[in-house]
Write a protein that holds these residues in place. Structure first.
Motif: not given
Length: 107
Positions: A1-22, A46-52
């Motif tokens: 995965g992209r742990a701690g990496g840059p966020w996906q730009d909102n303009s690139e996300a027209t649908a959920c990356n998991k369920c594909k709902a628009a 979900k929530v988790c403690v992310l030390p980074h």
């Protein structure tokens, strides 16, 4: 995965990356604080403690990142399971994926 990496730009996300709902005015975008991808509220509840990100405060994560943390072996020192601290976004935030007008009508 992209742990701690840059966020996906909102303009690139027209649908959920998991369920594909628009995404729309009623179905908002939420970034997983671990992988940086964009998901709907259901797929990032979900929530988790992310030390980074923050060593104390649980952060919003997608279901896939949460599952990967849940699979981590228990720590011998504190009995915790990896970096996971809690499972769900607090109920006080449950209505935030709806517009103010939609929330007002549900009272």
């Amino acid at each position: 995965g992209r742990a701690g990496g840059p966020w996906q730009d909102n303009s690139e996300a027209t649908a959920c990356n998991k369920c594909k709902a628009a995404f729309s005015m009623l179905r908002r975008r939420h970034h997983c604080r671990n992988c940086g991808l964009v998901f709907c509220m259901v797929c990032s509840s979900k929530v988790c403690v992310l030390p980074h990100v923050d060593p104390v405060t649980p952060q919003r994560v997608c279901t896939d990142c949460f599952k990967s943390f849940d699979a981590l072996p228990r720590s011998a020192s504190d009995g915790s399971r990896g970096r996971r601290r809690s499972a769900e976004i607090p109920s006080a935030y449950a209505g935030r994926d709806r517009s103010p007008m939609e929330r007002k009508g549900s009272r």
